[in-house]
Design a protein around this motif. Structure first.
Motif, short mmCIF file in Angstrom:
data_model
loop_
_atom_site.label_atom_id
_atom_site.label_comp_id
_atom_site.label_asym_id
_atom_site.label_seq_id
_atom_site.Cartn_x
_atom_site.Cartn_y
_atom_site.Cartn_z
N LYS A 13 -0.63 7.48 12.22
CA LYS A 13 -1.47 6.33 12.57
C LYS A 13 -2.31 5.89 11.38
O LYS A 13 -2.50 4.70 11.15
CB LYS A 13 -2.40 6.69 13.73
N GLU B 282 0.89 5.87 7.98
CA GLU B 282 2.23 5.33 8.23
C GLU B 282 3.35 6.16 7.60
O GLU B 282 4.45 6.20 8.11
CB GLU B 282 2.38 3.89 7.72
N LYS C 41 6.10 5.69 10.47
CA LYS C 41 5.86 5.01 11.75
C LYS C 41 4.94 3.85 11.47
O LYS C 41 3.82 4.02 11.00
CB LYS C 41 5.23 5.95 12.78
N ARG C 42 5.40 2.65 11.76
CA ARG C 42 4.65 1.41 11.50
C ARG C 42 3.41 1.36 12.37
O ARG C 42 3.48 1.57 13.58
CB ARG C 42 5.54 0.20 11.76
N ASN C 43 2.28 1.06 11.76
CA ASN C 43 1.03 0.81 12.47
C ASN C 43 0.94 -0.71 12.60
O ASN C 43 0.60 -1.40 11.64
CB ASN C 43 -0.17 1.37 11.69
N LYS D 237 -1.11 -2.64 14.18
CA LYS D 237 -2.45 -3.23 14.11
C LYS D 237 -2.93 -3.36 12.67
O LYS D 237 -3.58 -4.34 12.33
CB LYS D 237 -3.45 -2.37 14.89
#
Length: 96
Positions: free
Chosen positions: A41, A44, A85-87, A89
């Motif tokens: 988170k 990334e 893992k793409r954040n 926001k």
């Protein structure tokens, strides 16, 4: 899911990263999975090191952890692997 072009770009970004987690003889614990999720988170992109005492091979460990964390395996080299893992926001890496 990330494309091969995006994966190549992420491998370049990962070159300068140090491993921030180690997987040892205990394998993948719930605590490790939660810590990796938190790191993904914030960052990334995280690099992990699998010790020789780990119960599974590096690629298997990478796949299991990626599935548990909802991430993609970017690279597996030797005893290390990289997860992404793409954040959505607050994206950090430009994948265009």
């Amino acid at each position: 899911m990330i494309t091969s072009k995006q994966r190549a770009k992420l491998r370049g970004y990962a070159n300068g990263l140090d491993s921030i987690f180690q997987v040892g003889k205990g394998g993948l614990s719930e605590e490790l999975v939660e810590q990796v999720k938190d790191a993904l988170k914030a960052r990334e992109l995280v690099k992990l090191h699998v010790l020789e005492t780990a119960p599974d091979f590096v690629r298997e460990t990478a796949q299991q952890l990626a599935q548990a964390a909802g991430a993609d395996v970017v690279q597996v080299i030797g005893s290390r692997f990289v997860l992404f893992k793409r954040n959505h926001k607050k994206p950090i890496y430009d994948l265009k």
